[in-house]
Design a protein around this motif. Structure first.
Motif, short mmCIF file in Angstrom:
data_model
loop_
_atom_site.label_atom_id
_atom_site.label_comp_id
_atom_site.label_asym_id
_atom_site.label_seq_id
_atom_site.Cartn_x
_atom_site.Cartn_y
_atom_site.Cartn_z
N ALA A 52 0.84 -1.19 0.00
CA ALA A 52 0.00 0.00 0.00
C ALA A 52 0.88 1.24 0.00
O ALA A 52 2.04 1.21 0.43
N LEU A 54 1.38 4.47 1.77
CA LEU A 54 1.05 5.15 3.01
C LEU A 54 2.03 6.28 3.22
O LEU A 54 3.26 6.09 3.12
N LEU A 82 -11.18 6.29 7.03
CA LEU A 82 -9.96 6.59 6.30
C LEU A 82 -9.77 8.08 6.05
O LEU A 82 -8.79 8.48 5.43
N ARG A 84 -8.43 11.33 6.85
CA ARG A 84 -7.36 11.77 7.74
C ARG A 84 -7.74 13.04 8.51
O ARG A 84 -7.27 13.25 9.63
N TRP A 192 -4.44 6.67 11.86
CA TRP A 192 -4.85 6.53 10.47
C TRP A 192 -4.28 5.24 9.87
O TRP A 192 -4.98 4.50 9.19
N VAL A 193 -3.01 4.96 10.13
CA VAL A 193 -2.39 3.73 9.63
C VAL A 193 -3.12 2.52 10.19
O VAL A 193 -3.35 1.52 9.47
N GLU A 195 -6.28 2.38 10.96
CA GLU A 195 -7.56 2.27 10.27
C GLU A 195 -7.39 1.67 8.88
O GLU A 195 -8.22 0.87 8.42
N VAL A 196 -6.30 2.03 8.20
CA VAL A 196 -6.01 1.44 6.89
C VAL A 196 -5.79 -0.07 7.05
O VAL A 196 -6.31 -0.88 6.26
N GLU A 199 -9.11 -1.85 7.73
CA GLU A 199 -9.88 -2.05 6.50
C GLU A 199 -9.34 -3.23 5.70
O GLU A 199 -10.10 -4.06 5.19
N GLN A 200 -8.01 -3.32 5.59
CA GLN A 200 -7.42 -4.42 4.83
C GLN A 200 -7.69 -5.77 5.50
O GLN A 200 -7.96 -6.77 4.83
#
Length: 216
Positions: A52, A54, A82, A84, A192-193, A195-196, A199-200
């Motif tokens: 990804a 980032l 997602l 920010r 934020w990282v 949350e990414v 999601e993955q």
């Protein structure tokens, strides 16, 4: 290491000199496969996620689902966020106990690259809040600057260094481990990282099936 030549003038005399160039080589396997091998060698718990972009860096996160927090978020319908700008407000003191809990834990971030400078540039921003490592071709590890510069800089940031060839991945430098360290206070970036990664993890077929650490 190769170099390119140029001419310089010293006291009216033209002399050739060599300018060192970066030692590069092709990665011996796909980024995803190298990340799998590196995470296994480093004994990072969790699932190796898809590569990804980032913070403008191309990296491969390794993360695990936090069952209790995930269950809590399912109950209130809190899906991964997602945005920010919104997440930046989550670390405000007045927002404490009013934002969803982190439902994923990023156990590491891998940066495979053809050259160690590119790999370090990608990994450094994440070393503040999680384990980080770079993976470079084995030929790069034999370059003149590798020991004197790459390993020195990686050690300063606590980043692990691995080299890879067609058959194996070798740890050249152990990095700092966050496994037994006190919890790092979350920032807007780390939330934020997470949350990414959350999601993955939810996008995979079985997010709960993660690799366990030998120490667990």
């Amino acid at each position: 290491m190769t170099g390119r030549s140029r001419r310089v003038t010293i006291d009216s005399e033209v002399r050739p000199c060599s300018i060192p160039s970066q030692t590069t080589a092709e990665l011996p396997d796909s980024v995803g496969r190298l990340a799998e091998l590196a995470a296994e060698s480093l004994a990072w718990p969790g699932s190796v996620l898809s590569p990804a972009k980032l913070l403008g860096r191309r990296v491969v996160p390794v993360a695990e689902l936090l069952p209790d927090a995930h269950a809590e978020r399912l109950c209130v319908g809190s899906t991964p966020v997602l945005d920010r700008t919104e997440i930046a407000t989550w670390v405000w003191p007045e927002m404490e106990d009013r934002v969803p809990p982190p439902a994923a834990r990023v156990t590491g971030v891998l940066a495979p690259a053809r050259h160690w400078r590119s790999a370090l540039t990608a990994a450094v921003p994440f070393a503040r809040f999680t384990s980080a490592a770079i993976v470079v071709p084995r030929g790069v590890a034999h370059g003149n600057e590798f020991v004197s510069t790459c390993l020195m800089r990686a050690r300063q940031f606590g980043i692990a260094v691995l080299s890879a060839d067609a058959e194996s991945v070798h740890i050249e430098l152990e990095g700092r481990s966050f496994e037994d360290a006190p919890p790092v206070e979350h920032t807007a970036v780390s939330r934020w990282v997470n949350e990414v990664a959350y999601e993955q993890l939810l996008a995979t077929e079985s997010p709960a099936a993660t690799r366990s650490s030998p120490l667990s």
